[in-house]
Design an enzyme around this catalytic site. Structure first.
Site, short mmCIF file in Angstrom:
data_model
loop_
_atom_site.label_atom_id
_atom_site.label_comp_id
_atom_site.label_asym_id
_atom_site.label_seq_id
_atom_site.Cartn_x
_atom_site.Cartn_y
_atom_site.Cartn_z
N ARG A 73 0.65 -1.11 -0.06
CA ARG A 73 -0.65 0.02 0.24
C ARG A 73 0.73 1.53 -0.16
NH1 ARG A 73 -3.23 -3.17 3.26
NH2 ARG A 73 -5.08 -3.80 2.32
N LYS A 81 4.03 12.03 -10.34
CA LYS A 81 2.69 11.10 -10.91
C LYS A 81 3.65 9.24 -11.84
CE LYS A 81 0.22 12.87 -14.69
NZ LYS A 81 -0.37 13.65 -15.57
N GLU A 101 10.65 18.86 -23.90
CA GLU A 101 9.92 19.08 -21.90
C GLU A 101 10.60 20.07 -21.81
OE1 GLU A 101 7.39 17.25 -22.15
OE2 GLU A 101 7.74 15.20 -21.58
N LYS A 147 8.12 23.15 -13.97
CA LYS A 147 7.29 22.11 -13.44
C LYS A 147 7.01 22.36 -12.05
CE LYS A 147 5.39 17.93 -14.14
NZ LYS A 147 6.19 16.27 -14.10
N GLU A 184 -3.68 17.05 -10.96
CA GLU A 184 -4.19 17.83 -11.86
C GLU A 184 -5.39 17.75 -12.53
OE1 GLU A 184 -3.13 15.89 -16.74
OE2 GLU A 184 -2.50 14.90 -15.16
N ARG A 243 -2.48 21.77 -13.45
CA ARG A 243 -1.13 20.72 -13.97
C ARG A 243 -1.70 20.04 -15.48
NH1 ARG A 243 1.39 16.11 -10.84
NH2 ARG A 243 2.62 15.17 -11.97
N ASN A 246 0.45 19.12 -20.12
CA ASN A 246 -0.21 18.09 -21.44
C ASN A 246 0.31 18.32 -22.95
OD1 ASN A 246 -0.45 15.48 -20.01
ND2 ASN A 246 -1.99 16.37 -18.80
N HIS A 260 1.13 16.07 -25.83
CA HIS A 260 1.18 14.98 -25.67
C HIS A 260 0.36 14.19 -26.28
CE1 HIS A 260 4.12 15.95 -23.03
NE2 HIS A 260 4.40 15.05 -22.83
N HIS A 279 1.40 11.33 -27.70
CA HIS A 279 1.25 10.07 -27.23
C HIS A 279 0.56 8.92 -28.43
CE1 HIS A 279 1.77 11.36 -21.88
NE2 HIS A 279 2.69 10.79 -22.87
N HIS A 321 10.14 9.33 -27.49
CA HIS A 321 8.97 10.53 -26.16
C HIS A 321 8.70 11.58 -26.94
CE1 HIS A 321 5.93 11.69 -23.32
NE2 HIS A 321 6.85 12.45 -23.51
#
Length: 367
Positions: free
Chosen positions: A127, A148, A190, A232, A242, A246, A250, A253, A257, A269
């Protein structure tokens, strides 16, 4: 470059953490980790297998064993295919075999794939146990901050994941100097994105210093990382989960993606995101949000960074565009199969468009 490392602080619900940027930090790892962890803590280094030949794993192990009694290591093969349920299960087994418990910690040594996989395993093992990011690629400077972590499914990227903040991000700039040129180029995408969405001065710095950055100049890389990581850190400190700004991270992306998922192995990427930024800027221009001068400036910088700015003709067929759009409809930002995008309005400012007409997206992709 030598001297005092640069530090940033990120605000997180699980506890604030530092981002430390400098040279020689692998050799100093034990002193940084003892500031946040008990020396009795069992540590598991999850690392990219290709780093072993560079000596980084041995250097980190030797440093940690000066202060920590139980230090273990587990190698993961390079590549996006390692971000899977099967590889996560292998990590759980390795954690159990080493005797890790809820007071143990996982250290991710490598690029974004290793950070995502090791972070996901740490978030879900018993956990949730402590997690430290030790990125060794320029591209990973974006993924290592913000908590993330995720693995992929056959249906798409990052569909199973969690928010699990690291206790520390330790960024040894020396590891970036052994990267091949194309990996530094990929990582620049990025940083350029951070300039577009938030920091015009960062964008201008990259325009002026793209050559020394690509050549691995220590001073240029340290300044780039500090400024880009600062963007960031500011954004995720304001919106960890997000629910607001946030999502601006993206930019590039949604399309990026989809390109990466459907053409994996052909595009890095960063290359996929670079193409995505240009196409998403074209969408913004068609919607009247931005002028052609901004698009041209962005394209010139991406090309100087040796990044692609367009799909080749064979990937612009109706069938190829159908596949890209279908993948975009499964994007995590999409609701009811919409086509959502982060779109630039001017350098340093973007906005969220919840749904763009499919005809507009098709026209841009076919252009």
């Amino acid at each position: 470059m030598t001297g005092t490392p640069k530090e940033l602080t990120v605000t997180a619900q699980q506890g604030d953490y530092k981002v430390v940027i400098g040279t020689g930090l692998l050799q100093q790892a034990s002193s940084w980790l003892t500031s946040i962890l008990n020396p009795k803590t069992s540590l598991m280094i999850v690392y990219d297998a290709k780093l072993e030949s560079l000596g980084y794993v041995k250097t980190l192990e030797q440093s940690l064993k000066k202060e920590f009694v139980n230090v273990y290591s587990f190698a993961v093969e390079s590549g996006e295919s390692s971000k899977s349920l099967q590889h996560a299960a292998r990590l759980y087994s390795a954690f159990l075999a080493a005797g890790l418990d809820r007071r143990s910690a996982v250290l991710a040594l490598g690029g974004g794939v290793i950070g995502d996989l090791a972070g996901f395993a740490a978030a879900t093992f018993m956990r949730g146990i402590d997690f430290v990011q030790i990125p060794t690629t320029l591209l990973a400077h974006d993924a290592s901050i913000g908590g993330k972590v995720a693995i992929n499914l056959p249906e798409g990227k990052n569909l199973v994941g969690a928010f699990h903040a690291p206790r520390l991000v330790l960024y040894d700039v020396a590891t970036l100097q052994t990267l091949p040129l194309y990996e530094r180029s990929s990582g620049l995408a990025e940083a350029i994105k951070h300039g577009v969405i938030y920091d015009p001065e960062l964008f201008a710095y990259i325009e002026e210093h793209v050559e020394p950055i690509l050549l691995g100049d220590s001073d240029a890389l340290t300044h780039l990382l500090y400024q880009s990581c600062k963007v960031k850190a500011k954004i995720v400190s304001q919106d960890e989960r997000e629910s607001g700004i946030r999502a601006f991270l993206n930019f590039g992306h949604t399309i990026g993606h989809a390109i990466e998922a459907l053409q994996y192995g052909y595009y890095t990427h960063g290359a996929a995101v670079a193409i995505g930024m240009i196409y998403e800027t074209k969408i913004a221009r068609r919607l009247g949000k931005i002028d052609v001068e901004f698009e041209d400036r962005l394209r010139v910088l991406l090309e100087k960074a040796q990044l692609p700015t367009s799909l080749p003709a064979e990937q612009k067929s109706k069938e190829a565009i159908d596949a890209l759009i279908e993948h975009m409809r499964r994007d995590k930002k999409a609701h009811s199969r919409s086509l959502p995008f982060i779109l630039p309005e001017r350098l340093g400012t973007v906005s969220f468009e919840a749904s763009v007409d499919e005809a507009v997206v098709r026209q841009v992709l076919a252009d």
